[in-house]
Write an enzyme that holds these catalytic residues in place. Structure first.
Site, mmCIF file in Angstrom:
data_model
loop_
_atom_site.group_PDB
_atom_site.id
_atom_site.type_symbol
_atom_site.label_atom_id
_atom_site.label_comp_id
_atom_site.label_asym_id
_atom_site.label_seq_id
_atom_site.Cartn_x
_atom_site.Cartn_y
_atom_site.Cartn_z
ATOM 1 N N SER A 73 1.497 -1.539 -0.294
ATOM 2 C CA SER A 73 0.299 0.038 -0.319
ATOM 3 C C SER A 73 0.762 1.012 0.110
ATOM 4 O O SER A 73 1.665 1.209 0.395
ATOM 5 C CB SER A 73 -0.778 -0.034 1.100
ATOM 6 O OG SER A 73 -1.730 1.001 0.948
ATOM 7 N N ASP A 74 0.534 2.009 -0.310
ATOM 8 C CA ASP A 74 0.769 3.663 -0.186
ATOM 9 C C ASP A 74 -0.141 4.768 -0.955
ATOM 10 O O ASP A 74 -0.614 4.773 -0.736
ATOM 11 C CB ASP A 74 1.475 3.640 -1.552
ATOM 12 C CG ASP A 74 3.137 4.678 -1.471
ATOM 13 O OD1 ASP A 74 3.849 4.980 -0.799
ATOM 14 O OD2 ASP A 74 2.540 6.036 -2.104
ATOM 15 N N GLN A 75 0.020 6.104 0.075
ATOM 16 C CA GLN A 75 -0.349 7.000 0.156
ATOM 17 C C GLN A 75 0.389 8.092 -0.256
ATOM 18 O O GLN A 75 1.320 8.828 -0.304
ATOM 19 C CB GLN A 75 -0.921 7.699 1.369
ATOM 20 C CG GLN A 75 -1.905 8.423 1.519
ATOM 21 C CD GLN A 75 -2.605 8.641 2.785
ATOM 22 O OE1 GLN A 75 -1.765 8.923 4.161
ATOM 23 N NE2 GLN A 75 -3.492 7.998 3.321
ATOM 24 N N ALA A 110 -3.671 4.127 -2.492
ATOM 25 C CA ALA A 110 -3.118 2.329 -3.307
ATOM 26 C C ALA A 110 -3.369 1.529 -2.588
ATOM 27 O O ALA A 110 -2.267 1.778 -1.669
ATOM 28 C CB ALA A 110 -2.658 2.783 -4.161
#
Length: 200
Positions: A73-75, A110
């Site tokens: 995940s990444d933001q 994401a």
């Protein structure tokens, strides 16, 4: 659908926030560092950056554990097309909050789920529209000294005192702003054969 049932689950992240969120699903998992370069590509849009890094993190860990189901995940905070990452320092956090005050920022969160040997790969984007209040410098300084959110994209923790900086939050996946959209994650885990609530 590929058979990925009974495979171990790995969270490809060192984020304590994502670890706590995934723990809410009450399913066993381990944690591994993805060791991915998070440098944006030239001209890369914030949403594209978040999606690319989420998938890269899941794939990096899946390379080391090909029989496991891996979450990445990444933001990235998106201010008028400009990517705002983790500030790292007090000075950069002050600058970020000054930029965002009185404006709407889209936090592009994401998530990707990968099982290399199960030939499974899905990803999703959960954007969150956050409108900041017209903060004055004193509020910014007080907030940062109290909460020190220097490891958070956009320099604010909505799950803590940072909620007081905000005017509104608009999203369809309530945990996305904290760093892991659990509705989308749950959908992909079910598709990958991970049991939730006793069902596949």
């Amino acid at each position: 659908m590929p058979d990925t049932s009974n495979r171990k689950l790995i969270l490809g992240s060192t984020s304590v926030y994502r670890r706590e969120l995934l723990g809410r699903l009450n399913i066993p998992f381990t944690v591994e560092s993805p060791d991915v370069d998070e440098t944006p590509l030239p001209g890369e849009a914030p949403a594209a950056l978040a999606c690319r890094l989420a998938l890269a993190k899941a794939q990096a860990v899946a390379e080391r554990f090909p029989d496991c189901v891996v979450i990445g995940s990444d933001q990235v905070a998106d201010l008028d097309g400009q990517a705002l990452g983790k500030p790292g320092t007090h000075e950069r956090a002050v600058a970020q909050l000054r930029q965002m005050r009185g404006k709407t920022v889209v936090f592009q969160t994401a998530v990707a789920v990968v099982c290399k040997n199960g030939s499974f790969c899905q990803q999703a984007l959960a954007p969150v529209r956050v409108t900041f209040r017209a903060l004055d410098d004193a509020e910014i300084e007080t907030y940062l000294r109290l909460e020190q959110p220097y490891d958070c994209a956009g320099s604010a923790k909505s799950e803590g005192l940072g909620i007081g900086l905000l005017q509104s939050i608009e999203n369809d996946d309530p945990t996305a702003l904290v760093g892991l959209p659990l509705i989308r994650t749950s959908q992909m885990l079910r598709a990958a054969g991970i049991q939730l609530l006793g069902s596949t």
